[in-house]
Design a protein around this motif. Structure first.
Motif, PDB file in Angstrom:
ATOM      1  N   ASN A  12     -31.212  64.256   7.764  1.00 15.57           N
ATOM      2  CA  ASN A  12     -32.178  63.772   8.741  1.00 15.57           C
ATOM      3  C   ASN A  12     -33.527  64.411   8.443  1.00 15.57           C
ATOM      4  OD1 ASN A  12     -30.384  62.358  10.970  1.00 15.57           O
ATOM      5  ND2 ASN A  12     -29.324  64.249  10.415  1.00 15.57           N
ATOM      6  N   PRO A  13     -34.615  63.829   8.938  1.00 13.11           N
ATOM      7  CA  PRO A  13     -35.922  64.448   8.716  1.00 13.11           C
ATOM      8  C   PRO A  13     -35.986  65.914   9.118  1.00 13.11           C
ATOM      9  CG  PRO A  13     -36.214  62.226   9.546  1.00 13.11           C
ATOM     10  CD  PRO A  13     -34.738  62.502   9.582  1.00 13.11           C
ATOM     11  N   ILE A  14     -35.194  66.323  10.119  1.00 21.40           N
ATOM     12  CA  ILE A  14     -35.223  67.727  10.525  1.00 21.40           C
ATOM     13  C   ILE A  14     -34.738  68.639   9.399  1.00 21.40           C
ATOM     14  CG2 ILE A  14     -32.901  67.722  11.560  1.00 21.40           C
ATOM     15  CD1 ILE A  14     -34.019  69.676  13.666  1.00 21.40           C
TER      16      ILE A  14
ATOM     17  N   ILE B 118     -39.983  49.574  20.599  1.00 19.67           N
ATOM     18  CA  ILE B 118     -39.537  50.684  19.766  1.00 19.67           C
ATOM     19  C   ILE B 118     -40.492  50.804  18.582  1.00 19.67           C
ATOM     20  CG2 ILE B 118     -37.678  51.603  18.335  1.00 19.67           C
ATOM     21  CD1 ILE B 118     -35.718  50.106  20.163  1.00 19.67           C
ATOM     22  N   LEU B 119     -41.226  51.900  18.544  1.00 24.91           N
ATOM     23  CA  LEU B 119     -42.174  52.179  17.465  1.00 24.91           C
ATOM     24  C   LEU B 119     -41.468  53.011  16.391  1.00 24.91           C
ATOM     25  CD1 LEU B 119     -45.119  53.160  19.812  1.00 24.91           C
ATOM     26  CD2 LEU B 119     -44.971  51.062  18.471  1.00 24.91           C
ATOM     27  N   GLY B 120     -41.444  52.531  15.159  1.00 23.25           N
ATOM     28  CA  GLY B 120     -40.686  53.191  14.105  1.00 23.25           C
ATOM     29  C   GLY B 120     -39.231  52.769  14.177  1.00 23.25           C
ATOM     30  N   ALA B 121     -38.995  51.466  14.045  1.00 19.58           N
ATOM     31  CA  ALA B 121     -37.672  50.907  14.342  1.00 19.58           C
ATOM     32  C   ALA B 121     -36.731  50.858  13.153  1.00 19.58           C
ATOM     33  CB  ALA B 121     -37.825  49.491  14.909  1.00 19.58           C
ATOM     34  N   SER B 122     -37.199  51.193  11.945  1.00 20.95           N
ATOM     35  CA  SER B 122     -36.344  51.014  10.772  1.00 20.95           C
ATOM     36  C   SER B 122     -35.703  52.297  10.272  1.00 20.95           C
ATOM     37  CB  SER B 122     -37.136  50.377   9.624  1.00 20.95           C
ATOM     38  OG  SER B 122     -38.196  51.225   9.214  1.00 20.95           O
ATOM     39  N   GLY B 123     -36.052  53.447  10.862  1.00 21.54           N
ATOM     40  CA  GLY B 123     -35.421  54.704  10.485  1.00 21.54           C
ATOM     41  C   GLY B 123     -34.089  54.890  11.191  1.00 21.54           C
TER      42      GLY B 123
END
Length: 382
Positions: free
Chosen positions: A67-69, A193-198
């Motif tokens: 994950n990005p984290i 939903i903003l940023g829906a493809s991650g």
């Protein structure tokens, strides 16, 4: 059903025990300092996890995911807050968090249970999202609290299941626990939903459609087919023109989930219906950055002032402003597993790597624009 009880009804003299297999080391990917990808190190000498508390289980990891984290933690983001959580009383003076194993998602099999665990038994197939202050899942085994663990969805392989827990619980926290949305109150509501493809976005689209909401998804054009397939009613390409102007042509929204941050919140709240309980929830907050930059006390103070002032400012304009964070929760994963097994939510996997390819998987994630999750097969036969 998730209550934990003591074995034989008696409090044990000791709340821990070592593994009966008497293993002392295992293969893991670790970091010994913060930095870029070169700090990743493979070792066969990582300390084998030990059950220290009665409600813990040891899981044999079949698959994990990134994950990005994980990228952020590799670089040292949030270290101040996470180290405080690891050792709040500073009892381990002079010790560090290293060697540190990254990876939050796990799908695998219970190997051993603490004396207070009655809900699981060795051999159970489970999944979990391990909180970031604990040793992670890019390892042969991981220890987790029993209340962080859930039975894996029966319809998924370990590889598929590993793609969902962290993003699922992050979206669940934002939409349900912070945003107050649920199956009974979503029908007909307009959700943006903003940023829906991650990872979080693809899960959120599916969850909102499972709860009968109307979903408008924002992503790039090359992800629009995927997002439509997941059920989004309207898909907006943020690269095709001024996004704010495109969204202003649509009816106002009841709820906005922001996975993007940046300047978005300067205009996004104007897209909400006023004085109707409409809510904006962002997952991009300065909480950890403030603590890294200012220290624990001043960072928490600055964070409280920021969220308080923004909440009041927008409340006076007739909308609700909220921050949301990942929260580990076995009971929430139970509910997510039911949705998965009923066919309402499916994992979205961008690419699968072997355990020997963990550095390549990090580079893939670092490149951005992933369509779903980057999964690691810790056991090759899936």
């Amino acid at each position: 059903r998730r209550a934990l009880c003591w074995a034989n009804g008696r409090v044990p003299a000791r709340g821990f025990r070592a593994s009966p297999r008497a293993r002392i080391a295992m293969p893991s990917w670790v970091i010994d300092r913060y930095g870029s990808n070169e700090v990743l190190r493979f070792t066969r000498e990582m300390m084998f996890p030990i059950i220290h508390f009665p409600n813990e289980v040891i899981i044999k990891v079949h698959a994990a995911s990134l994950n990005p984290i994980d990228l952020s933690m590799r670089s040292g983001y949030g270290a101040t807050a996470l180290n405080m959580k690891r050792d709040p009383l500073k009892l381990k003076a002079g010790e560090t968090e290293f060697p540190l194993t990254l990876g939050r998602d796990v799908s695998g099999v219970v190997m051993e249970c603490g004396l207070g665990v009655s809900y699981f038994k060795p051999g159970d197939e489970v999944w979990a999202a391990i909180p970031p202050w604990k040793q992670g899942t890019l390892s042969e085994f991981v220890v987790a609290s029993g209340n962080e663990v859930s039975f894996k969805p029966k319809c998924l392989s370990h590889t598929e299941a590993a793609a969902l827990p962290y993003v699922g619980l992050t979206a669940w926290s934002a939409l349900n626990q912070v945003g107050g949305l649920n199956q009974s109150n979503c029908s007909g509501k307009r959700i943006l939903i903003l940023g829906a493809s991650g990872g979080v976005g693809t899960f959120a689209v599916q969850l909102m459609k499972a709860w009968n909401a109307h979903v408008t998804a924002v992503c790039s054009h090359d992800a629009s087919t995927l997002v439509k397939k997941l059920g989004a009613d309207d898909v907006i390409d943020y690269k095709s023109g001024n996004l704010e102007e495109q969204l202003k042509t649509l009816p106002l929204f009841d709820f906005i989930l922001d996975n993007v941050g940046g300047s978005t919140e300067k205009w996004a709240l104007d897209l909400l219906k006023k004085w109707s309980g409409a809510t904006y929830v962002t997952l991009v907050t300065p909480f950890l950055i403030n603590m890294d930059r200012l220290g624990v006390a001043d960072g928490m103070l600055q964070t409280g002032v920021t969220v308080g002032s923004k909440t009041l400012k927008h409340l006076l304009k007739g909308v609700h402003y909220r921050w949301a964070f990942f929260m580990p929760s076995g009971p929430s994963l139970d509910e997510i597993a039911e949705l998965v097994d009923s066919g309402k939510i499916q994992p979205v996997i961008d690419e699968v790597f072997s355990f020997s390819e963990v550095p390549e998987a990090f580079l893939k994630l670092e490149g951005g624009h992933a369509r779903g999750k980057t999964v690691i097969n810790v056991i090759s036969r899936q």
